[in-house]
Design a protein around this motif. Structure first.
Motif, PDB file in Angstrom:
ATOM      1  N   ALA A  35    -104.693 -83.872-122.541  1.00 30.99           N
ATOM      2  CA  ALA A  35    -104.071 -84.537-121.663  1.00 30.99           C
ATOM      3  C   ALA A  35    -103.313 -84.645-121.189  1.00 30.99           C
ATOM      4  O   ALA A  35    -102.298 -85.078-121.457  1.00 30.99           O
ATOM      5  N   TYR A  37    -101.552 -88.554-119.252  1.00 31.22           N
ATOM      6  CA  TYR A  37    -101.799 -90.054-118.567  1.00 31.22           C
ATOM      7  C   TYR A  37    -101.050 -90.743-117.641  1.00 31.22           C
ATOM      8  O   TYR A  37    -100.002 -90.053-117.818  1.00 31.22           O
ATOM      9  N   TYR A  88     -97.349 -89.301-119.744  1.00 29.08           N
ATOM     10  CA  TYR A  88     -97.246 -89.011-120.751  1.00 29.08           C
ATOM     11  C   TYR A  88     -98.499 -87.387-120.834  1.00 29.08           C
ATOM     12  O   TYR A  88     -99.320 -87.502-120.690  1.00 29.08           O
ATOM     13  N   GLN A  90    -100.687 -85.767-124.072  1.00 30.92           N
ATOM     14  CA  GLN A  90    -100.639 -85.956-125.789  1.00 30.92           C
ATOM     15  C   GLN A  90    -101.386 -84.496-125.596  1.00 30.92           C
ATOM     16  O   GLN A  90    -102.696 -84.255-124.781  1.00 30.92           O
ATOM     17  N   SER A  92    -104.243 -83.199-129.192  1.00 30.03           N
ATOM     18  CA  SER A  92    -105.032 -83.580-130.033  1.00 30.03           C
ATOM     19  C   SER A  92    -105.198 -82.412-130.473  1.00 30.03           C
ATOM     20  O   SER A  92    -106.503 -82.633-131.139  1.00 30.03           O
ATOM     21  N   LEU A  95    -104.209 -83.350-135.540  1.00 26.24           N
ATOM     22  CA  LEU A  95    -103.769 -85.109-135.058  1.00 26.24           C
ATOM     23  C   LEU A  95    -103.659 -85.506-133.593  1.00 26.24           C
ATOM     24  O   LEU A  95    -104.285 -85.192-132.533  1.00 26.24           O
ATOM     25  N   PHE A  96    -103.336 -86.018-133.417  1.00 23.08           N
ATOM     26  CA  PHE A  96    -102.881 -86.788-131.957  1.00 23.08           C
ATOM     27  C   PHE A  96    -101.299 -86.717-131.930  1.00 23.08           C
ATOM     28  O   PHE A  96    -100.297 -87.243-133.114  1.00 23.08           O
ATOM     29  N   PHE A  98     -98.046 -87.463-128.676  1.00 25.28           N
ATOM     30  CA  PHE A  98     -97.966 -87.714-127.076  1.00 25.28           C
ATOM     31  C   PHE A  98     -95.853 -86.954-126.897  1.00 25.28           C
ATOM     32  O   PHE A  98     -95.195 -87.324-127.807  1.00 25.28           O
ATOM     33  N   GLN A 100     -93.035 -87.609-124.710  1.00 25.88           N
ATOM     34  CA  GLN A 100     -91.951 -89.233-124.132  1.00 25.88           C
ATOM     35  C   GLN A 100     -91.988 -89.683-123.309  1.00 25.88           C
ATOM     36  O   GLN A 100     -91.587 -90.881-122.859  1.00 25.88           O
TER      37      GLN A 100
END
Lengths: 107, 117
Positions: A35, A37, A88, A90, A92, A95-96, A98, A100
Motif C-alpha cells: 500500500a 500513503y 510512504y 507499507q 503487510s 507483519l507490517f 513502512f 522511510q
C-alpha cells in the motif's frame, strides 16, 4: 522482517510534472500486501493505493500504483499543488512495516 | 461516517507508563482490526502492533514486545494502547488506524506523547 527502501529520499518537481516514487522490498511481497500513503504536515497519513495498484475511495486517478515482487512504484501523472507531501509505502506480507518515506517538494 | 477519536496529549516522566485510547464509531467495531503506528518528531512511520477486537488476539512488533499492551472494550468500542518503561525516545505522535484487510484505511487524529523529566 521485510525492510522497505524508498527512493529518492526527496523529489523536487514543478506542478504539472510527472512524479515517480520507488519502493523496494528486501524480500518478495505479494502485490495484495503493498500500500501507499500520503502524509501532509501535521496530519495523519491518508491511504492512496492498496493491493499495489487499487486506488482508495476518493483518490484522484492521477495517482497510480504498479509493481510486483520486490519493486513497486507510485506515479503521479501530473503533480498538483496539493500533492506536495511525504509518501510512504507499507507492506503487510510479514507483519507490517513502512518505508522511510519520499518527500515530494516544490522545485 | 467512520471515525477514530483518540485521547488527548500526555506528558510522562521517564520510566512511567502511558495509556492512549482510540474510540471507534460509524462501523461494526468487531469487524476490523485496529493497528497502532507511531511517528517520532521529524521521522517516519513505525508500526507497533495490531489487535483483533473480535477475539483475544494481539500481535506486536518485536521492538515493542514486553513493553506494549493493546486491549479493547467492546461495550464502548474503544481500543487502548499502553506503553511502559518510557524513555525520551518514546516521544512521538501515536496513531490508531483501522484495517479491513491489509491496508490502513481510516486513521485517528494522533496523540502526542512527550516523555520528559
Amino acid at each position: 522482517e521485510i525492510v522497505l527502501t524508498q527512493s529518492p529520499a526527496t523529489l523536487s518537481l514543478s506542478p504539472g510534472e510527472r512524479a515517480t516514487l520507488s519502493c523496494r522490498a528486501s524480500q518478495s511481497v505479494h502485490s495484495a500486501y503493498l500500500a501507499w500513503y500520503q502524509q501532509k504536515a501535521g496530519q495523519a497519513p491518508r491511504l492512496l493505493i492498496y493491493d499495489a495498484s487499487s486506488r482508495a475511495t476518493g483518490i484522484p486517478d492521477r495517482f497510480s500504483g504498479s509493481g510486483s515482487g520486490t519493486d513497486f512504484t507510485l506515479t503521479i501523472r501530473r503533480v498538483e499543488p496539493e500533492d506536495f507531501a511525504v509518501y510512504y509505502c507499507q507492506q503487510s506480507g510479514s507483519l507490517f512495516s513502512f518505508g522511510q518515506g519520499t518527500k515530494l517538494e516544490v522545485k | 461516517q467512520v471515525q477514530l477519536v483518540q485521547s488527548g496529549a500526555e506528558v510522562q516522566k521517564p520510566g512511567a507508563s502511558v495509556r492512549v485510547s482510540c474510540k471507534a464509531s460509524g462501523y461494526p467495531f468487531n469487524s476490523f482490526y485496529i493497528h497502532w503506528v507511531r511517528q517520532a518528531p521529524g521521522q517516519g512511520l513505525d508500526w507497533m502492533g495490531v489487535i483483533n477486537p473480535s477475539g483475544p488476539r494481539t500481535t506486536y512488533a518485536q521492538k515493542f514486545q514486553g513493553r506494549v499492551s493493546m486491549t479493547w472494550d467492546t461495550s464502548t468500542s474503544t481500543v487502548h494502547m499502553e506503553l511502559s518503561s518510557l524513555t525520551s525516545e518514546d516521544t512521538a505522535v501515536y496513531y490508531c488506524a483501522r484495517s479491513p484487510a491489509v491496508a490502513l484505511d481510516y486513521w485517528g487524529q494522533g496523540t502526542l506523547v512527550t516523555v520528559s523529566s
